[in-house]
Design a protein around this motif. Structure first.
Motif, short mmCIF file in Angstrom:
data_model
loop_
_atom_site.label_atom_id
_atom_site.label_comp_id
_atom_site.label_asym_id
_atom_site.label_seq_id
_atom_site.Cartn_x
_atom_site.Cartn_y
_atom_site.Cartn_z
N LEU A 26 0.97 -1.13 0.08
CA LEU A 26 0.04 0.02 0.18
C LEU A 26 0.87 1.20 0.01
CD1 LEU A 26 -2.56 -0.76 2.87
CD2 LEU A 26 -2.85 -1.04 0.56
N TYR A 83 -0.27 4.73 1.50
CA TYR A 83 -1.46 5.11 2.35
C TYR A 83 -1.18 6.54 3.05
CZ TYR A 83 -5.17 4.71 6.15
OH TYR A 83 -6.32 4.90 6.45
N VAL A 91 -6.24 4.79 0.70
CA VAL A 91 -5.12 4.22 -0.01
C VAL A 91 -4.91 4.76 -1.39
CG1 VAL A 91 -4.73 1.94 -0.99
CG2 VAL A 91 -6.12 2.19 1.17
N ILE A 128 -2.30 0.45 -4.59
CA ILE A 128 -2.52 -0.79 -4.02
C ILE A 128 -2.02 -1.94 -5.00
CG2 ILE A 128 -5.01 -1.25 -4.69
CD1 ILE A 128 -5.30 -2.55 -1.89
#
Length: 320
Positions: free
Chosen positions: A164, A166, A210, A213
């Protein structure tokens, strides 16, 4: 793991057939047959009575359990008997068609599921006749987090690790990390609970934060953790979370009302000494800035020093 929403839907559809053929089936036997815990099975049984061919009382599934056996009192409600065929009003047919077309466009949907959905949609269009024309003029676009949801759902189903990028609002920065997903859930927004390999701890990630990904080839292997009960709120501190002590004056007593805490001791000046736990202590720096003179972080010392530095920087920026 039964935290996957799509797998749960499949399982509940199979439960209908399974229970129809086994009146009075034992809870332990059914849970073993489906590879889930008895609590997870009871959760499914709590949902099934809200399903049926319509929302009229006699058409809903009348399924209950005494904790030992499962009883289905109106198995004909599943629509497989010689009862009346299902009839949809024009608005019901339109809603179903629009929803089906939208779901079929979700990224990450298994190809077999997509094809089955398209076949069912074609049959519904043929049966709906003129009502299908109205649905073709409507469309639904899922939020941007839909693609992230699909990737997380797939990672859970295939037991794969995720990478990720993030956004952390507490630090106002993007971080990169690898996580082993545990479950998806919704409390206002949609979240993923996962074991974070960066912090070596359980963390909760909001899907709309997010930025990027990617599914990895490494298998997901989160350590055994007890799932938190989120029925009351998202903020549910765990025993293993770091402890933070905050002292507030009379003007900061509201903190004890809004933050789950282990204890709140009265102070001589009318304030409180509050002990709480949080998986991300750094997120409380914002609380310290908000409190100003009405409170301060006492421990851990590193966090207290960080909060003081943040306050000085804010004051310096205000004075420029």
């Amino acid at each position: 793991m039964a935290g996957n929403a799509i797998d749960q839907t499949r399982r509940m559809l199979s439960l209908v057939t399974y229970l129809r053929e086994r009146p009075g089936a034992r809870v332990t036997d059914v849970a073993r047959a489906f590879g889930i815990t008895e609590d997870e099975l009871i959760g499914d049984l709590d949902v099934l009575p809200m399903c049926g061919t319509s929302f009229r009382g006699g058409d809903l599934l009348d399924i209950d359990t005494d904790g030992d056996r499962i009883w289905w009192h109106n198995p004909d409600a599943s629509g497989t008997s010689t009862g009346e065929p299902l009839r949809l009003a024009a608005d019901e047919a339109t809603a179903l068609l629009v929803a089906a077309r939208a779901v079929a466009t979700l990224p990450g949907l298994r190809e077999g599921d997509r094809q089955a959905l398209l076949r069912a949609t074609a049959k519904l269009e043929a049966a709906a006749g003129e009502a299908a024309g109205a649905s073709s003029r409507l469309s639904v676009t899922f939020e941007s987090e839909g693609g992230v949801f699909a990737d997380v759902d797939r990672a859970i189903a295939e037991r794969r690790r995720l990478w990720l990028r993030y956004y952390s609002p507490a630090r106002d920065e993007l971080t990169e990390r690898e996580v082993d997903p545990i479950r998806l859930f919704a409390v206002g927004h949609t979240y993923m609970e996962a074991w974070c390999r960066l912090s070596e701890a359980r963390r909760t990630f909001r899907l709309d934060r997010v930025a990027e990904i990617r599914l990895l080839d490494e298998p997901s292997d989160p350590p055994p953790v007890e799932l938190r009960d989120l029925s009351e709120s998202l903020v549910q501190p765990a025993a293993e979370d770091p402890e933070v002590v905050v002292e507030v004056g009379p003007g900061g007593r509201w903190v004890a009302e809004y933050y789950p805490h282990d204890s709140a001791e009265e102070l001589p000046d009318g304030g409180l000494r509050i002990t709480l736990r949080t998986p991300d202590p750094a997120s409380l720096r914002r609380l310290a800035l908000r409190l100003g003179r009405d409170g301060r972080i006492v421990s851990p010392l590193a966090l207290a020093d960080s909060a003081r530095d943040a306050a000085r920087e804010a004051l310096a920026a205000y004075g420029e």
